[in-house]
Design a protein around this motif. Structure first.
Motif, PDB file in Angstrom:
ATOM      1  N   HIS A  27     132.666 -62.868 -28.992  1.00 49.84           N
ATOM      2  CA  HIS A  27     131.724 -63.904 -29.432  1.00 49.84           C
ATOM      3  C   HIS A  27     131.607 -64.784 -28.072  1.00 49.84           C
ATOM      4  O   HIS A  27     132.453 -65.064 -27.554  1.00 49.84           O
ATOM      5  N   LYS A  28     130.327 -65.355 -27.832  1.00 45.32           N
ATOM      6  CA  LYS A  28     130.166 -66.152 -26.722  1.00 45.32           C
ATOM      7  C   LYS A  28     131.019 -67.344 -26.665  1.00 45.32           C
ATOM      8  O   LYS A  28     131.374 -67.706 -25.667  1.00 45.32           O
ATOM      9  N   GLU A  29     131.606 -67.923 -27.952  1.00 41.22           N
ATOM     10  CA  GLU A  29     132.307 -68.889 -27.766  1.00 41.22           C
ATOM     11  C   GLU A  29     134.106 -68.903 -27.999  1.00 41.22           C
ATOM     12  O   GLU A  29     134.764 -69.902 -27.967  1.00 41.22           O
ATOM     13  N   VAL A  30     134.533 -67.654 -27.665  1.00 40.83           N
ATOM     14  CA  VAL A  30     135.760 -67.463 -27.469  1.00 40.83           C
ATOM     15  C   VAL A  30     136.565 -68.259 -26.352  1.00 40.83           C
ATOM     16  O   VAL A  30     135.774 -68.124 -25.316  1.00 40.83           O
ATOM     17  N   PRO A  31     137.486 -68.727 -26.356  1.00 34.67           N
ATOM     18  CA  PRO A  31     137.960 -69.648 -25.219  1.00 34.67           C
ATOM     19  C   PRO A  31     138.689 -68.848 -24.034  1.00 34.67           C
ATOM     20  O   PRO A  31     139.555 -69.293 -23.404  1.00 34.67           O
ATOM     21  N   ASN A  85     125.756 -56.724 -32.853  1.00 34.60           N
ATOM     22  CA  ASN A  85     125.343 -57.881 -33.785  1.00 34.60           C
ATOM     23  C   ASN A  85     126.360 -58.595 -34.462  1.00 34.60           C
ATOM     24  O   ASN A  85     126.442 -59.754 -34.696  1.00 34.60           O
ATOM     25  N   LYS A  86     127.387 -57.956 -34.834  1.00 37.74           N
ATOM     26  CA  LYS A  86     128.564 -58.422 -35.638  1.00 37.74           C
ATOM     27  C   LYS A  86     129.150 -59.410 -34.748  1.00 37.74           C
ATOM     28  O   LYS A  86     129.566 -60.537 -35.029  1.00 37.74           O
ATOM     29  N   VAL A  87     129.678 -58.827 -33.411  1.00 35.47           N
ATOM     30  CA  VAL A  87     130.362 -59.617 -32.695  1.00 35.47           C
ATOM     31  C   VAL A  87     129.450 -60.906 -32.048  1.00 35.47           C
ATOM     32  O   VAL A  87     130.162 -62.070 -32.104  1.00 35.47           O
ATOM     33  N   LYS A  88     128.350 -60.612 -31.926  1.00 33.54           N
ATOM     34  CA  LYS A  88     127.381 -61.929 -31.533  1.00 33.54           C
ATOM     35  C   LYS A  88     127.305 -63.021 -32.672  1.00 33.54           C
ATOM     36  O   LYS A  88     127.365 -64.084 -32.159  1.00 33.54           O
ATOM     37  N   SER A  89     127.523 -62.447 -33.890  1.00 36.26           N
ATOM     38  CA  SER A  89     127.169 -63.454 -34.940  1.00 36.26           C
ATOM     39  C   SER A  89     128.396 -63.980 -35.855  1.00 36.26           C
ATOM     40  O   SER A  89     128.405 -64.763 -36.766  1.00 36.26           O
ATOM     41  N   THR A  90     129.513 -63.386 -35.466  1.00 36.41           N
ATOM     42  CA  THR A  90     131.048 -63.785 -35.801  1.00 36.41           C
ATOM     43  C   THR A  90     131.761 -64.504 -35.191  1.00 36.41           C
ATOM     44  O   THR A  90     132.431 -64.109 -34.131  1.00 36.41           O
ATOM     45  N   PRO A  91     131.996 -65.916 -35.183  1.00 34.20           N
ATOM     46  CA  PRO A  91     132.929 -66.533 -34.560  1.00 34.20           C
ATOM     47  C   PRO A  91     134.238 -66.061 -34.277  1.00 34.20           C
ATOM     48  O   PRO A  91     134.793 -65.575 -35.526  1.00 34.20           O
ATOM     49  N   GLY A  92     134.737 -66.078 -33.051  1.00 34.43           N
ATOM     50  CA  GLY A  92     136.156 -65.615 -32.851  1.00 34.43           C
ATOM     51  C   GLY A  92     136.159 -63.745 -32.917  1.00 34.43           C
ATOM     52  O   GLY A  92     137.251 -63.300 -32.431  1.00 34.43           O
ATOM     53  N   ALA A  93     135.103 -63.416 -32.830  1.00 37.20           N
ATOM     54  CA  ALA A  93     135.020 -61.965 -32.974  1.00 37.20           C
ATOM     55  C   ALA A  93     135.227 -61.157 -31.609  1.00 37.20           C
ATOM     56  O   ALA A  93     134.919 -61.724 -30.663  1.00 37.20           O
ATOM     57  N   ILE A  94     135.753 -59.930 -31.570  1.00 31.93           N
ATOM     58  CA  ILE A  94     136.037 -58.949 -30.539  1.00 31.93           C
ATOM     59  C   ILE A  94     135.750 -57.708 -30.708  1.00 31.93           C
ATOM     60  O   ILE A  94     135.985 -57.414 -32.087  1.00 31.93           O
ATOM     61  N   GLY A  95     135.288 -56.894 -30.080  1.00 27.95           N
ATOM     62  CA  GLY A  95     134.956 -55.596 -30.337  1.00 27.95           C
ATOM     63  C   GLY A  95     134.746 -54.784 -28.946  1.00 27.95           C
ATOM     64  O   GLY A  95     134.988 -55.114 -28.000  1.00 27.95           O
ATOM     65  N   PHE A  96     134.347 -53.430 -29.053  1.00 30.00           N
ATOM     66  CA  PHE A  96     133.924 -52.739 -27.736  1.00 30.00           C
ATOM     67  C   PHE A  96     132.703 -51.820 -28.045  1.00 30.00           C
ATOM     68  O   PHE A  96     132.631 -51.449 -29.058  1.00 30.00           O
TER      69      PHE A  96
END
Length: 126
Positions: free
Chosen positions: A13-17, A96-107
């Motif tokens: 997700h765009k906002e992960v630190p 879509n899931k990673v983009k829309s889920t805060p804290g998400a990570i995937g591949f």
């Protein structure tokens, strides 16, 4: 040049630190041993359902077979330590899931990455 199908992008997700990730952290997230980012936000991991070359390459990189991961997740589930990641059918769904889920990570495949997710790492096929 065409990206090799086995090149895997680790996306978040765009906002992960973080802007990059180490293999150990990635493994700890995926085996559900670390459940939050350093800012305290929950990590949400996503998996791909179908056994593809990309999925294989991702778990190879983590040093675990997909069946090994399954048994780790089952153990965690049974001991109440965590739920297995949601397994998505397509890479589009993963994006879509990673983009829309805060804290998400995937591949996903490198060629699938768009600017609305954060690219943390590219796994080169050994």
């Amino acid at each position: 040049a065409e990206a090799l199908p086995a090149q895997v992008a680790v996306i978040a997700h765009k906002e992960v630190p973080v802007d990059t990730i180490h293999r150990t952290d990635l493994l700890n997230f995926y085996v559900l041993d670390i459940k939050s980012w350093k800012n305290g936000e929950s990590v949400v991991v996503f998996d791909l359902k179908n056994k593809t070359e990309r999925k294989e390459a991702f778990y190879d990189f983590l040093g675990k077979s997909t069946s090994r991961m399954k048994s780790i997740w089952m153990k965690k589930l049974l001991s109440g330590e965590g739920n297995p990641p949601e397994a998505l059918l397509t890479e589009e769904e993963m994006l879509n899931k990673v983009k829309s889920t805060p804290g998400a990570i995937g591949f996903v495949g490198v060629d699938k990455v768009k600017s609305d997710v954060k690219l943390l790492m590219v796994i080169e096929k050994k």
